[in-house]
Each structure stands twice: as C-alpha cells, then as structure tokens.
Design an enzyme around this catalytic site. Structure first.
Site, PDB file in Angstrom:
ATOM      1  N   GLN A 273      -4.618  -0.993   9.711  1.00  0.00           N
ATOM      2  CA  GLN A 273      -4.445  -2.357   9.188  1.00  0.00           C
ATOM      3  C   GLN A 273      -5.032  -3.366  10.181  1.00  0.00           C
ATOM      4  O   GLN A 273      -4.665  -3.377  11.354  1.00  0.00           O
ATOM      5  CB  GLN A 273      -2.946  -2.637   8.945  1.00  0.00           C
TER       6      GLN A 273
ATOM      7  N   LYS B  58       0.840  -1.205   0.000  1.00  0.00           N
ATOM      8  CA  LYS B  58       0.000   0.000   0.000  1.00  0.00           C
ATOM      9  C   LYS B  58       0.872   1.250   0.000  1.00  0.00           C
ATOM     10  O   LYS B  58       0.592   2.214  -0.722  1.00  0.00           O
ATOM     11  CB  LYS B  58      -0.927   0.001   1.231  1.00  0.00           C
TER      12      LYS B  58
ATOM     13  N   ASP C 144     -10.818   3.334   3.948  1.00  0.00           N
ATOM     14  CA  ASP C 144     -11.178   1.916   3.861  1.00  0.00           C
ATOM     15  C   ASP C 144     -12.703   1.758   3.832  1.00  0.00           C
ATOM     16  O   ASP C 144     -13.201   0.654   3.625  1.00  0.00           O
ATOM     17  CB  ASP C 144     -10.628   1.169   5.084  1.00  0.00           C
TER      18      ASP C 144
END
Ligand code: NAP
Length: 286
Positions: free
Chosen positions: A98, A54, A121
């Site tokens: 994460q 990422k 997200d």
C-alpha cells in the site's frame, strides 16, 4: 443532452462475481484458493480504509486474506525482509504494497523485491516493461478497470481518437499503452501540454487522471464523446473527480465520482490475484 452514466459499481460487481466463480473453479479443479498479501506500513487513516476494502473484497471472492501490518517506524531492512518472505511463500499469490509508505522508506526499492508474477498491482518495472512491449503480464488495476468499463459498455476503441490526461506510472502511462494495444490513436497530455482544451476536444474517448478537481469542463469535451474520470478528491460537499459536473451536458457517456472508476480498481486487483494464482499453480488462464 445528458450523458449516459457508466455505472462502475455495477460493472465491478460483475467482475467480482466472475472472479468468485473463477476461485471456486480453481479450488474444484484441485488448486488452492488464491492468497492476497496486502502490506500496510504505518497507520495512515486513508490507507487503512483502502486496505480494509481490499481485504473485504478478497475474502468475499473466496480468496485467503494474508494481510501484513508493520509499524510506521519499521526500517527498510524489516520491510524488505517481509516482502522477501511473502515472495518465497507458495501460499501467497499476490503482494500489494500500500502506497504511500512512510517517508523514511524507499518505495521503489521495496516494489522491486516483489516478483513480477506476484505483482498484482502491476507496478514493477518488469510488468511495466511487458506492457510497453505489448506482451502478457499483470496490468495496473485502475487503467485495466477502465478498459473493462469500455468493453462492457460497448465503447469502440479500434481507430478511435483517445486522449489521456496525466502521465503517472500508476494511471496515465499504462492507460495510454492499454489504449494503444487496442488500436486507438492515443495522445498523452500532462502539465506542460499547450491548450489542453483544444487537444481534449479531439477525443472520442477521454480519460482524465490529473488529480485536479474540476480540471475538465464542457469546453474540453467533444460532443457525444466518452469521458472517464479517474480523479478522486474529498471536498466539503463529498467526493468529486477531475471532471466538472457540467460535462454531462456535452459528453455522450460519463463515469460518476464516486461509483465510476474507483470500484473497478478493487475488482481488477481481485482479477489480477486470480490470474497470478492460476499461473503460479500451473492451472492456465480461463
Ligand atoms: P499524479 O501521479 O499526481 O499524476 C498527475 C498527472 O497529471 C501528471 O502526469 C501531471 O503532469 C498531470 N497534470 C497535472 N496538472 C495538469 C494539468 N493542468 N493539465 C494536464 N495534466 C496535468 O496522479 P495519479 O496517481 O495519476 O492520480 C490522478 C488522480 O487519480 C488523483 O486524483 C488520484 O487520487 C486518482 N486516482 C484514482 C484511482 C481510483 O481508483 N479511482 C486510482 C489512482 C488514482 P506532469 O507529469 O507534467 O506533472
């Protein structure tokens, strides 16, 4: 018949190139390059690989990498304080926590501290609520990547019979809602669904996110249908998905694993970060 392979890697590259152009335009128009704050807590090797990918994609698109790493024994207060600091920092356009976090931490309480407009997200209840109501917001990366695959490969959704296998907050539920938003007729399957094969065979569009290797075989697939395999499993012979390879003899179009949905997830994270940066800087949307 052998299914046409939907090349997620190539489509993801197109999206990443578009994002890089958008970043350059934003900066040329007097804005600031988007800043992505990935947050890793602990040293889980799989998470480290995801985060590295990422961060690489973020800098390759011209964005600023604002990665944060906390030790695995960080307590809830420390993690919450970090998220609060990133939430208040104008250099941060997007925050990505994460998952999974170490077991002693409460991930929902941490996600709840991410402001909806930095939630790249798309996992906060605010963004999930906006999606449920069909209102604009940041969408979860994996299902929105699947939507781009449909659009870039000419898959007709309007009025189509769509079946989604899996109802997670991360993939299945938002996938069903995105398909509904595009006027597909959507059926959502889960572990309690009776006769999964029979339900799946109705699907002109079948999206599988169950997390069970090879769950979907040729008898689950409508001849000529489009099959999207979200599953990802590391097996002795390499990576595989939730869809058995024999499905390629029945389906009309199929995503491979690897090289299907996976690359789209990171591409959509970048797209969301650019969208967030534009909104936060009052630069509108393209
Ligand atoms: P998850 O949270 O474990 O959810 C799995 C879902 O599948 C649940 O809703 C479950 O039903 C359903 N299910 C389980 N067994 C089933 C069965 N026999 N028949 C029908 N439905 C069944 O998983 P997830 O986070 O959505 O992830 C799913 C898969 O996608 C995993 O392999 C994951 O690694 C992969 N993934 C890939 C990407 C990517 O970028 N490629 C991104 C995210 C996830 P219940 O609700 O009834 O338990």
């Amino acid at each position: 018949m052998s299914a046409e392979i939907i090349d997620g890697k190539a489509t993801a590259k197109l999206v990443r190139d578009d994002v890089a152009d958008g970043v350059a335009e934003l900066v040329a128009a007097g804005g600031t390059a988007p800043g992505l704050a990935t947050v890793l807590i602990g040293d889980d090797p799989a998470s480290e690989v995801y985060i590295r990918n990422k961060r690489r994609a973020c800098t390759a698109a011209g964005m600023t990498d604002l990665h944060q790493h906390l030790p695995g024994d960080a307590d809830q207060e420390t993690a919450a304080a970090l998220i609060d600091r990133l939430a208040a920092d104008p250099a941060v356009s997007g925050i990505l926590l994460q998952l999974p976090v170490p077991v002693h931490l409460d991930p929902d309480a941490l996600l709840a501290r991410i402001p909806a407009d930095k939630d790249v997200d798309g996992l906060t209840t605010a963004n999930a609520g906006l999606l449920a109501q069909g209102r604009p917001g940041l969408r979860p990366c994996t299902p929105s990547g699947v939507m781009v695959l449909f659009d870039r490969h000419g898959v007709e959704l309007e009025g189509a019979e769509a079946v989604v296998v899996g109802r997670s907050v991360l993939v299945g539920k938002p996938m069903a809602q995105l398909l509904l938003e595009r006027n597909a007729t959507v059926t959502l399957c889960h572990s309690r669904t009776r006769d999964l094969a029979e339900v799946c065979r109705r699907a002109e569009v079948l999206v599988v996110a169950a997390g069970i290797p090879g769950l979907i075989g040729p008898d689950h697939v409508r001849p000529g249908g489009t099959v999207i395999d979200v599953g990802i499993h590391r097996e002795a012979g390499g990576l595989c998905g939730d869809v058995d390879s024999a499905v390629s003899e029945v389906a009309g179009r199929l995503t491979p694993v690897p090289g299907g949905v996976g690359p789209m997830t990171i591409a959509m994270l970048l797209a969301n970060t650019l969208t967030a940066a534009r909104r936060l800087q009052g630069m509108g949307e393209r």
